[in-house]
Design a protein around this motif. Structure first.
Motif, PDB file in Angstrom:
ATOM      1  N   TYR A  44      -1.364  -2.828  -6.881  1.00 22.31           N
ATOM      2  CA  TYR A  44      -1.950  -3.165  -5.586  1.00 22.31           C
ATOM      3  C   TYR A  44      -3.224  -4.006  -5.760  1.00 22.31           C
ATOM      4  N   TRP A  73      -3.507  -5.581   0.647  1.00 22.30           N
ATOM      5  CA  TRP A  73      -3.442  -4.160   0.309  1.00 22.30           C
ATOM      6  C   TRP A  73      -4.212  -3.381   1.362  1.00 22.30           C
ATOM      7  N   GLY A 119       0.826  -1.200   0.000  1.00 24.10           N
ATOM      8  CA  GLY A 119       0.000   0.000   0.000  1.00 24.10           C
ATOM      9  C   GLY A 119       0.859   1.248   0.000  1.00 24.10           C
TER      10      GLY A 119
END
Length: 199
Positions: free
Chosen positions: A164, A123, A32
């Motif tokens: 992601y 994520w 992230g």
């Protein structure tokens, strides 16, 4: 899968009757943007599972013998990503652990494929306004040097979100307490492992 934020008040002792105690079959890697809480939540996950916690950026600095800002300044981002790939590959060769990756780790193809193959990737996603507030006035982040945090974050959204999105699990942590975010991650992780028959 996505875990939606719960409107209920934060509580360190919130009952979770649907999530029994469980063990991890392999390393969990948090991905992230900067400021999303990968290190903070990662440490709490490691404590919960009684597993080692590793911050990939700290390992990179240890291996290189210099700080990440210095690596960027002297060698550039491409050089850094190659070194990051080698460090993460080495960490994945080790025992099961909780691994916090750098914000750009998933942009490197070898790193991304290695994480996808050998870890459960989560994520952590948070509103950009929250992230901009968290990362403001943090000069140790080389990609923020002399830049407006929101401008940098928007650029990262365009470049990094497609990578992601390949994570196994997506958790929207919002601006909740760390205890609430930990509960969200644990619930999403248990549901994923159960669904994929890894428990």
């Amino acid at each position: 899968m996505t875990a939606s934020p719960d409107p209920a008040p934060d509580s360190a002792s919130r009952p979770l009757p649907t999530r029994p105690v469980f063990a991890l079959p392999k390393t969990v890697a948090l991905v992230g943007l900067m400021g999303v809480g990968k290190t903070t939540i990662g440490r709490r996950l490691a404590e919960h599972f009684h597993l080692p916690f590793t911050d990939a950026d700290e390992e990179i600095e240890r291996a290189a013998g210099q700080s990440i800002p210095d690596i960027f300044a002297q060698h550039g981002e491409a050089y850094f990503r190659d070194g990051e790939q080698r460090v993460i590959a080495r960490l994945l060769d080790g025992p099961t652990q909780i691994l916090a990756t750098g914000g750009g780790a998933m942009t490197h193809e070898k790193t991304r494929l290695n994480l996808k193959d050998r870890a459960v990737t989560i994520w952590l996603r948070t509103d950009l306004r929250v992230l901009a507030r968290r990362v403001a006035n943090r000069p140790h982040r080389p990609l923020l040097k002399d830049r407006d945090p929101m401008d940098v974050l928007k650029e990262h959204v365009a470049k990094r979100y497609p990578f992601y999105e390949q994570a196994d699990i997506v958790v929207d942590t919002g601006d909740h307490s760390h205890n609430r975010a930990l509960d969200q991650v644990l619930d999403a992780l248990y549901a994923y492992l159960q669904r994929t028959s890894q428990l």
